[in-house]
Every structure is written in C-alpha cells, then in structure tokens.
Design a protein around this motif. Structure first.
Motif, short mmCIF file in Angstrom:
data_model
loop_
_atom_site.label_atom_id
_atom_site.label_comp_id
_atom_site.label_asym_id
_atom_site.label_seq_id
_atom_site.Cartn_x
_atom_site.Cartn_y
_atom_site.Cartn_z
N ASN A 1 0.84 -1.19 0.00
CA ASN A 1 0.00 0.00 0.00
C ASN A 1 0.88 1.25 0.00
OD1 ASN A 1 -2.48 -1.44 0.22
ND2 ASN A 1 -2.06 -1.73 2.41
N VAL A 2 0.49 2.23 -0.80
CA VAL A 2 1.22 3.51 -0.85
C VAL A 2 0.62 4.45 0.19
CG1 VAL A 2 1.80 5.51 -2.27
CG2 VAL A 2 1.74 3.22 -3.30
N ASP A 3 1.44 4.89 1.15
CA ASP A 3 0.99 5.79 2.21
C ASP A 3 1.31 7.24 1.91
OD1 ASP A 3 0.08 3.61 3.67
OD2 ASP A 3 1.99 3.36 4.72
N LEU A 4 2.46 7.49 1.27
CA LEU A 4 2.93 8.87 1.09
C LEU A 4 3.99 8.88 0.00
CD1 LEU A 4 3.03 11.86 2.20
CD2 LEU A 4 4.90 11.08 3.69
N ILE A 5 3.98 9.95 -0.80
CA ILE A 5 5.01 10.14 -1.83
C ILE A 5 5.71 11.46 -1.57
CG2 ILE A 5 5.47 10.43 -4.29
CD1 ILE A 5 3.06 8.66 -4.87
N GLU A 6 7.04 11.41 -1.44
CA GLU A 6 7.83 12.62 -1.16
C GLU A 6 8.79 12.90 -2.31
OE1 GLU A 6 8.72 13.20 3.49
OE2 GLU A 6 9.66 11.43 2.64
N PRO A 7 8.54 13.93 -3.12
CA PRO A 7 9.53 14.32 -4.12
C PRO A 7 10.66 15.11 -3.47
CG PRO A 7 7.59 15.73 -4.26
CD PRO A 7 7.30 14.70 -3.20
N THR A 8 11.91 14.75 -3.75
CA THR A 8 13.05 15.46 -3.16
C THR A 8 13.79 16.31 -4.17
OG1 THR A 8 14.64 13.68 -3.58
CG2 THR A 8 13.34 13.53 -1.54
N GLY A 9 13.34 16.28 -5.43
CA GLY A 9 14.07 16.97 -6.48
C GLY A 9 14.95 15.99 -7.22
N PHE A 10 15.96 15.49 -6.54
CA PHE A 10 16.86 14.50 -7.16
C PHE A 10 16.13 13.19 -7.39
CE2 PHE A 10 19.89 10.96 -6.39
CZ PHE A 10 20.58 11.05 -7.59
N GLY A 11 15.34 12.77 -6.41
CA GLY A 11 14.62 11.51 -6.52
C GLY A 11 13.30 11.58 -5.78
N ILE A 12 12.67 10.44 -5.61
CA ILE A 12 11.35 10.36 -4.99
C ILE A 12 11.38 9.26 -3.93
CG2 ILE A 12 8.91 9.85 -5.38
CD1 ILE A 12 9.53 10.75 -8.37
N ILE A 13 10.89 9.58 -2.74
CA ILE A 13 10.76 8.59 -1.67
C ILE A 13 9.30 8.18 -1.58
CG2 ILE A 13 11.06 8.11 0.79
CD1 ILE A 13 13.16 10.35 0.84
N ILE A 14 9.04 6.89 -1.72
CA ILE A 14 7.69 6.37 -1.62
C ILE A 14 7.57 5.61 -0.30
CG2 ILE A 14 5.89 4.99 -2.73
CD1 ILE A 14 7.45 5.19 -5.33
N HIS A 15 6.63 6.05 0.54
CA HIS A 15 6.38 5.39 1.82
C HIS A 15 5.29 4.35 1.63
CE1 HIS A 15 8.52 8.46 4.42
NE2 HIS A 15 8.44 9.08 3.25
N LEU A 16 5.60 3.13 1.98
CA LEU A 16 4.68 2.02 1.78
C LEU A 16 4.35 1.35 3.11
CD1 LEU A 16 6.51 0.26 -1.21
CD2 LEU A 16 4.70 1.99 -1.36
N LEU B 1 4.03 -2.57 4.18
CA LEU B 1 4.28 -3.91 3.67
C LEU B 1 4.26 -4.88 4.85
CD1 LEU B 1 4.97 -5.47 1.08
CD2 LEU B 1 7.39 -5.09 1.59
N HIS B 2 3.31 -5.82 4.83
CA HIS B 2 3.13 -6.75 5.95
C HIS B 2 2.89 -6.00 7.27
CE1 HIS B 2 5.63 -9.93 3.57
NE2 HIS B 2 4.46 -9.66 3.02
N GLY B 3 2.22 -4.85 7.16
CA GLY B 3 1.90 -4.07 8.34
C GLY B 3 3.06 -3.25 8.87
N LEU B 4 4.19 -3.23 8.14
CA LEU B 4 5.37 -2.49 8.58
C LEU B 4 5.67 -1.34 7.61
CD1 LEU B 4 7.70 -5.53 9.42
CD2 LEU B 4 6.47 -4.08 11.05
N PRO B 5 6.23 -0.23 8.11
CA PRO B 5 6.64 0.85 7.21
C PRO B 5 7.78 0.39 6.30
CG PRO B 5 7.43 1.27 9.44
CD PRO B 5 6.52 0.09 9.52
N PHE B 6 7.74 0.81 5.06
CA PHE B 6 8.71 0.36 4.07
C PHE B 6 8.91 1.50 3.08
CE2 PHE B 6 10.31 -2.07 0.49
CZ PHE B 6 11.02 -3.12 1.08
N LYS B 7 10.15 1.75 2.68
CA LYS B 7 10.42 2.89 1.80
C LYS B 7 11.11 2.44 0.52
CE LYS B 7 10.90 6.24 5.56
NZ LYS B 7 11.82 7.17 6.27
N VAL B 8 10.80 3.16 -0.54
CA VAL B 8 11.45 2.98 -1.84
C VAL B 8 12.01 4.33 -2.26
CG1 VAL B 8 11.15 2.36 -4.27
CG2 VAL B 8 9.86 1.14 -2.50
N PHE B 9 13.26 4.34 -2.74
CA PHE B 9 13.82 5.57 -3.31
C PHE B 9 14.07 5.32 -4.78
CE2 PHE B 9 17.27 8.34 -4.66
CZ PHE B 9 16.81 9.57 -4.22
N THR B 10 13.49 6.16 -5.63
CA THR B 10 13.62 5.97 -7.08
C THR B 10 13.89 7.31 -7.76
OG1 THR B 10 12.48 5.21 -9.07
CG2 THR B 10 11.11 6.15 -7.35
N LEU B 11 14.57 7.24 -8.91
CA LEU B 11 14.80 8.43 -9.73
C LEU B 11 13.73 8.58 -10.81
CD1 LEU B 11 18.68 8.19 -10.27
CD2 LEU B 11 17.42 9.37 -8.47
#
Length: 359
Positions: free
Chosen positions: A297-312, A314-324
């Motif tokens: 599940n996607v909880d929050l999307i944070e654009p940082t300029g250089f990249g994007i942090i996606i807060h997820l 996953l299995h009831g735990l906070p999980f992050k993805v950093f992508t360009l």
C-alpha cells in the motif's frame, strides 16, 4: 600530528555506565568520525580524549604516551565546539591568535600563523571584524582557524555544524575536508548526522548505547553493516527490514516472508532450515515492477528533487522505496515491489549480527 590509541576505555557516572570498554586505534593523519544517536557516548569519548572528562578505567595514549592524568592544556590538542566560543570584544585576528599570545609567541610567528590560517579558510577580508559582524559559517571558520594556528597534534570536532542551516553545513563540510587534505592532521569528528560521517570520514566508528558497533570505511558500513543498528543508521533513507525464516530446499536459498513468498538470496548461508531471520534491503535497491514481487500500500510520496521517496505499508510495517523515476509521482494506491537478490542483507532474529552470504 599523532596517533591516538584508546584501550578498553570505560566511563561511569556513579552507578550509571556510559561507555562499555571502547578499543580504537587512530592512525597519524587519519580522519575518524564518531557517529551515533544522541546519548550513545560519542561526545563523552571525545571529551575524554581531550582531557575534559575523567576516565573511569582503561588508557588513552597519544603518540604512545599515556595521557590519562595529563591536563588538557598539556595534551596539545585543539577542539572545535558546536558553539563557536569566540570572544565578542576581539577581532577575528585577535580571536585566532589568542592562544599564541598567551604562550608569548613572537609577533612575527603569530602574524604568519594567522595569515596562513585565514588564507586556507577564506577569512582574509574579515580579520579586523568582530564576531557579531560575521555569519554563522564565518564564525565557525574563525573557530577552526583558532585551532589551526596552534598546529596541535590532533583536532577534535564536537558537532561543529549543528547550529548551521543545511546549505551552510554543506559548504562547511567541504571546508573541513579541504582543510584535512591540506593539513593532513589527525582529526576526530563527532556527529549524529550520517551524511556528514559518510562524506568526511576515512573511517567511521558507529556507536550505540556506549558500545562501538562497527569500525570501517564509509562504504564498508554501507555495503556490509555488522548488525541491524548500523544497517538502519547508515544510509538515507535507512534500510528496510522484514522478518522471515530461512529456506534451503531443492537448491533454493531464500527467506520466507509473512505472506509465504520466498525472497531468493544470491548465495546460501550457514543456517538451519526454518531459522528466524531479519531480511534487509536499502530503499534505493528496491525495484517497482508491473508483475511479480510483493504488493504494498502507498501511504505517502515525497519528491526530493533529485529523486522520490515512496512510503509504503508492507506486511503491516513501514517500508520505503527511493527511485529516480518521476513516473512514481503518479503511483496509485498500491504498487508491486521486488528485491534484487544481490542487494539483500540477512541478520539474525535479534539483529545483533549480520549473516554473511556464502558463509
């Protein structure tokens, strides 16, 4: 300059232990960064090296000489504090030369030392100003200049950039790194900012709860963290963790997660089938896929300029993805993520130690 040896150093306040036996060898000319959360003992250790705190047990040696009972002024160490500690009624030049004047150093040597330090730090236009007429970054450079003119055996930095804004911290990190490259001085730098640690250090000493967790180059701590604490503290955003059990059947080696999905490992590990483990992967190594992987599940999307942090979640735990990939800005309420096997880390159930792949 000098080597510094810290041998089984402990510190207690009454019955409360702060440092639990620290061993560390610092080579001549090395830049060491002590990093960890507030209260981990890093500033206490720095102050013990400076002589500002008594040592409960153990030894500290500078150039091979035991200094436990040597007064701070006789250790020939310069310290740069978080607060600039400048004399407001003195000019920049007088602040920088104060310690030399106390020693009754010849005026010609003082002028040469101040001029050399001012040139290295870009302070030449400000030598006649008083601290109130300077910016925060300029004041910190004056504090560094005051240390440089003494030509000490070692420099100690106690969170010197904490009072500066983000842009000034970036600028001052570069100044400190240039200064070290120029002076080749033995330096010990305390910070809770892992970005400062990664960018400045020859070696990082990661501390937590008064215990040294790992010592190594910045990339050693990033690539092969010794335990869960180091893995989570080094890197921004920090490493993701999921619990599971080790699987080794039919040539497959992996970790079975809560949804019964098995994440394959690049190499086997020496564990019994069914052993509980913690699986780790850094946000920048997680991939977003169309099919396969795990749904989150996607909880929050944070654009940082250089990249994007996606807060997820996953299995009831906070999980992050950093992508360009800026296409992630339009991600829906759910995404599928996959974990490349070459980027997976395995830790024991309690996170006390990393389990080497291929062991």
């Amino acid at each position: 300059m000098a080597s510094i040896d810290i041998q089984n150093v402990r510190k207690t306040y009454g019955n409360y232990p702060v440092l639990h036996g620290v061993d560390l060898e610092i080579q001549d000319g090395e830049f060491i960064v002590l990093v960890g959360p507030s209260g981990c003992g890093k500033s206490t250790l720095l102050r013990m090296i400076a002589g500002l705190e008594d040592i409960s047990s153990g030894d500290i040696r500078i150039e091979g000489n035991r200094v436990n009972d040597v007064a701070p002024k006789n250790r020939d160490i310069a310290m740069v504090f978080q607060s600039y500690a400048l004399y407001p009624h003195m000019s920049v030049a007088d602040n920088m030369s104060y310690s030399l004047r106390l020693r009754k150093t010849a005026k010609e040597k003082i002028a040469s030392a101040v001029s050399g330090a001012a040139s290295k730090l870009g302070l030449e236009p400000f030598l006649e100003r008083r601290p109130k007429a300077l910016s925060g970054g300029q004041r910190q450079r004056v504090a560094m200049g005051r240390a440089i003119v003494r030509q000490p055996k070692a420099f100690l930095f106690d969170e010197p950039l904490s009072n500066l804004d983000a842009r000034l911290r970036e600028q001052m990190r570069a100044e400190i790194k240039k200064m070290h490259a120029d002076l080749k001085a033995t330096s010990i730098y305390v910070t809770h900012d892992q970005i400062e640690a990664m960018t400045l250090a020859d070696r990082i000493v990661a501390m937590n709860g008064g215990v040294v967790q790992q010592v190594g180059t910045p990339l050693e701590l990033y690539d092969t963290p010794a335990n869960l604490f180091v893995a989570g503290f080094i890197g921004s955003p920090g490493m993701n963790f999921l619990t599971g059990t080790y699987v080794a059947k039919d040539g497959t080696h992996g970790v079975r997660l809560a949804d019964d999905m098995v994440m394959k490992l690049a190499k086997p590990v020496k564990l019994e089938e069914g052993t509980s483990v913690t699986l780790g992967i850094r946000p920048e190594h997680v991939t977003i896929v169309e099919t396969g992987g795990i749904e989150a599940n996607v909880d929050l999307i944070e654009p940082t300029g250089f990249g994007i942090i996606i807060h997820l979640s996953l299995h009831g735990l906070p999980f992050k993805v950093f992508t360009l990939d800026r296409a992630a800005l339009s991600a829906g309420p759910k995404v599928r993520v996959d974990f490349p096997s070459q980027h997976l880390h395995v830790f024991d159930k309690d996170g006390v130690r990393a389990i080497s792949l291929g062991a």
